[in-house]
Design an enzyme around this catalytic site. Sequence first.
Site, PDB file in Angstrom:
ATOM      1  NE  ARG A   1      -4.119  -1.776   0.262  1.00 41.06           N
ATOM      2  CZ  ARG A   1      -4.151  -3.079  -0.019  1.00 41.06           C
ATOM      3  NH1 ARG A   1      -3.105  -3.675  -0.563  1.00 41.06           N
ATOM      4  NH2 ARG A   1      -5.244  -3.781   0.205  1.00 41.06           N
TER       5      ARG A   1
ATOM      6  CB  SER B   1      -8.663  -1.778   4.098  1.00 39.75           C
ATOM      7  OG  SER B   1      -8.972  -3.038   3.590  1.00 39.75           O
TER       8      SER B   1
ATOM      9  CD  GLU C   1      -5.871   0.772   2.564  1.00 40.16           C
ATOM     10  OE1 GLU C   1      -6.460   1.225   1.571  1.00 40.16           O
ATOM     11  OE2 GLU C   1      -5.368  -0.356   2.599  1.00 40.16           O
TER      12      GLU C   1
END
Length: 357
Positions: free
Chosen positions: A163, A237, A353
């Site tokens: 990520r 997420s 994230e």
Amino acid sequence: MKTNVNLKPYNSFGFDAVAKHFAEINEIQELESLIRSDVFKHEKYLILSGGNNVLFRDDFFDGVVVYINSKGIEILHEDGNEVVVRAQAGEDWPDFVRFCVGKGWHGVENLAHIPGKVGAAPVQNIGAYGMELKDNFLRCEAMDLTTGETKVFTKKECRFGYRESVFKNELKGQYIITSVDFLLKKDAPLNLEYGNIKSYLEQNGIERPSLQQLHDAICAIRDAKLPDVKQIGSAGSFFKNPVIERALFEALQKDSPTMPHYDEPNGKVKVPAGWLIEHSGPSTLRLASGTAGSGTAGATSWKGWRNEHVGVYEKQALVLVHYGGGTGQDIVELAHRIQDSVEEKFGIRISPEVNFV
Ligand code: EPU
């Protein structure tokens, strides 16, 4: 360029935030002239792609929001088993994946159904079901926001990680990705190893899935676990899965033998943040503070916790959701409480994230 534009349709959390200036880019030439304009030189700016990974903390963005909406998919090169495909940054990512799968090209199928646009995909090196964008990424073009010049970034120059990429770190805010080239294969083995792909296929009587069947299976698996952003606001997420020292993992495993984990190449261990969040809750916090949870304030698990406006998705604890009527601050507060409680229980500080604006 428009002024005072509500960004609600442009962020998947569905928060109200007004942009002082808003420029929609349909052609890359428009971007060049925008960069050279006075407004752009004097105001702060925000590059918005699909808005699927941003959290607006405030209700006003005092600057220019640049919304990338350039379209186009072309074949640059085709040779034997390989095909090089270029997609413009504003192409919808799920549509692009569907297009490639429809052509029989392998390399992005496990990334099916991830909401967002092509240009944002390399920024956080999107990943799912055992595949990451970087696996079949060839290069991208990006425009320098100070000079308006275009630069080609090779895979190495993008410095991809979990990520992560150079565009989120060293070069943050300095470039806009304008197109991405992928190196795809006309024939390649399918990656069915991750999680419940195999069991899903088995349950549906599919023994040797085609590329299309794998794509469709992944869409169905995601649909079952993740909220549809058209109905419930979220950014997928919210946290990254933390990578911890093996010694800490072994110590935690004594109390939590069922904790799922994946070995990392460097000897460390990746632990699913969703599991950590599910196994902590408001009651884990020594000092209850912040967002009051109606009815579920003392809950032992965050999973399914909610107050009037925001909560933790009941089918996947890694996803924070906005049920409507809330603000970015509500999510920020909830995220902090979750981070604190996970840290108190497991000694691990999980990090978001999602990009905070
Ligand atoms: N788990 C729980 N409780 C939960 C959620 C997960 O115990 O509420 C456990 C699961 O049982 C499983 C493990 O955690 O053992 C991993 O769960 P899952 O396979 O659902 O994946 P994840 O780690 O939660 C990651 C990505 C997702 C991606 C899936 C599938 C991150 C931060 N998230 O989630 O990406 O779709 O794997 O590959 O790496 C996104 O980035 O927005 C995203 C949705």
